[in-house]
Scaffold this motif. Sequence first.
Motif, PDB file in Angstrom:
ATOM      1  N   UNK A   1       0.825  -1.205   0.000  1.00 14.16           N
ATOM      2  CA  UNK A   1       0.000   0.000   0.000  1.00 14.16           C
ATOM      3  C   UNK A   1       0.863   1.261   0.000  1.00 14.16           C
ATOM      4  N   UNK A   2       1.939   1.244   0.785  1.00 13.58           N
ATOM      5  CA  UNK A   2       2.833   2.402   0.877  1.00 13.58           C
ATOM      6  C   UNK A   2       3.457   2.732  -0.476  1.00 13.58           C
TER       7      UNK A   2
ATOM      8  N   UNK B   1      -7.330  -3.907   8.844  1.00 12.51           N
ATOM      9  CA  UNK B   1      -7.487  -3.029   7.689  1.00 12.51           C
ATOM     10  C   UNK B   1      -7.126  -1.578   8.007  1.00 12.51           C
ATOM     11  N   UNK B   2      -7.297  -1.160   9.248  1.00 12.03           N
ATOM     12  CA  UNK B   2      -6.877   0.195   9.607  1.00 12.03           C
ATOM     13  C   UNK B   2      -5.377   0.358   9.468  1.00 12.03           C
ATOM     14  N   UNK B   3      -4.620  -0.630   9.972  1.00 10.72           N
ATOM     15  CA  UNK B   3      -3.163  -0.580   9.859  1.00 10.72           C
ATOM     16  C   UNK B   3      -2.728  -0.650   8.398  1.00 10.72           C
ATOM     17  N   UNK B   4      -3.353  -1.524   7.621  1.00  9.16           N
ATOM     18  CA  UNK B   4      -2.986  -1.642   6.204  1.00  9.16           C
ATOM     19  C   UNK B   4      -3.300  -0.351   5.461  1.00  9.16           C
ATOM     20  N   UNK B   5      -4.453   0.250   5.761  1.00  6.80           N
ATOM     21  CA  UNK B   5      -4.793   1.528   5.128  1.00  6.80           C
ATOM     22  C   UNK B   5      -3.815   2.620   5.518  1.00  6.80           C
ATOM     23  N   UNK B   6      -3.173   2.483   6.692  1.00 12.35           N
ATOM     24  CA  UNK B   6      -2.160   3.462   7.100  1.00 12.35           C
ATOM     25  C   UNK B   6      -0.979   3.459   6.130  1.00 12.35           C
ATOM     26  N   UNK B   7      -0.740   2.333   5.457  1.00 13.72           N
ATOM     27  CA  UNK B   7       0.295   2.308   4.427  1.00 13.72           C
ATOM     28  C   UNK B   7      -0.025   3.263   3.305  1.00 13.72           C
TER      29      UNK B   7
ATOM     30  N   UNK C   1      -5.409   8.350  12.509  1.00  9.72           N
ATOM     31  CA  UNK C   1      -6.630   7.588  12.782  1.00  9.72           C
ATOM     32  C   UNK C   1      -6.448   6.118  12.419  1.00  9.72           C
ATOM     33  N   UNK C   2      -5.812   5.856  11.268  1.00 12.72           N
ATOM     34  CA  UNK C   2      -5.636   4.473  10.824  1.00 12.72           C
ATOM     35  C   UNK C   2      -4.746   3.676  11.760  1.00 12.72           C
ATOM     36  N   UNK C   3      -3.654   4.294  12.209  1.00 10.44           N
ATOM     37  CA  UNK C   3      -2.697   3.579  13.046  1.00 10.44           C
ATOM     38  C   UNK C   3      -3.215   3.329  14.454  1.00 10.44           C
ATOM     39  N   UNK C   4      -3.877   4.322  15.031  1.00 12.63           N
ATOM     40  CA  UNK C   4      -4.171   4.262  16.460  1.00 12.63           C
ATOM     41  C   UNK C   4      -5.654   4.137  16.812  1.00 12.63           C
TER      42      UNK C   4
END
Length: 438
Positions: A26-27, A146-152, A285-288
Amino acid sequence: MRHALARAINAQPHELGGALAAFITAFAMFSAYAILRPIRETMGITSGVQTLPALFWATFAGMLLVQPVYGWLTARFRRSAFLPWVYLFFVLNILGFHAWFNALDDHTWVARAYFVWVSVFVLFVVAVFWSLMADVFSREQAGRLFGFIAAGISTGGLFGPFVAARLAEPIGTINLLLVSAALLAASLGGQLLVLRWHRRHGENTGPGEDRDARLGGSAFAAFRQVVSSPYLALIALFVFLLTWVSTFLYLEQQALVAQVFVDRDAQTRFFGRLDFWVQAGSLVIQLFLFGRLFRWLGFRALIVTMPVLMTLGFAALALFPTFAVLVAVMFVRRVGEYSLTRPSRDTLYTSVTREERYKAKSLIDTFVYRGGDATSASAHALVKSAFGLGLSGVAWCGMLLAAVWGAVAWRLGTRHVAFSARPRSAASPTSAAPPDGR
């Protein structure tokens, strides 16, 4: 350290490799796009704000042509074969635009083609990525990861503009396309790591199911799937209304930016700064927060959050129709879409069949999305010309659209939660089973 990192991102130890590979994919993917986006926005203004509806329709036509080709690929080739080829195709496209920009002195038509192409590009690479995520991770894993993945994606959204700002003068704007191509190629490597992890640890498959099997069916199966499934049709309506709300706001933003910033470089700088802060807010928001909000509030509350906020935001813009308020509402919309709506929306597809994850999802995320863009852009122009509405009048229309979007989101969230409460062996929401468990 492995266990500590797993706890930090709300993952199980055996899931860490897959989550990190997905994050890297994603990144790199969104870093490539983030380099291209500010140029696209400036190109849209350069060709005239009044031409934007036509460019949206051209993008929709492009989706109409590309979608059957993608459907044919998914039907005929294994996942490990067609997914890398999709990304490689767009890498070659970027290199082609680099050559085209360098071959011509007058960039008017190449700029219009570039605007349309970037609009097609971002939806396809992101749609393909999230189709893979919905195929790799189970419903329960999606809620946590999915929140962590979206953080990418948000991290890439920060890294891309940073690289562009550092390299624009030393190597030239056109040569930034080469940097974007290299990053997209790197995301292809991350995608292969995700596929490798899923072969070893994947949970989102049925007994005896080949995780890499060809999907079969026809190139146009996605259209039949969406029309015949009330659940998928409701997702399509949700996405369609999302685009109407977003496009009404986007077109007003473009018109005001053209008035406030006359210089093209100043416009690009404004869009770059807005992108930076949007991605920074989304990343936090995505990470935490996403995984924890999912656990505390539940899925239905998350998917309804942005429609409610946009209803309030449009009301504020109608009462105080200024550039500052419009930018604030746009900021909230984009942060909320990246950090809450997009992960929630993609979680919906963990409940459907593998074929629907790749075919129907791609159709909704590309064809339906850009169809919403095109029709809403034309409706926006019609409303403004027929009724002479200014920013305030358009905002009242946007508020009504957002309210309807919220009602659809609530209904969709209810259906998904009802299905998620059933045993894994139960029928999917795309079957003929009663949608609400009654």
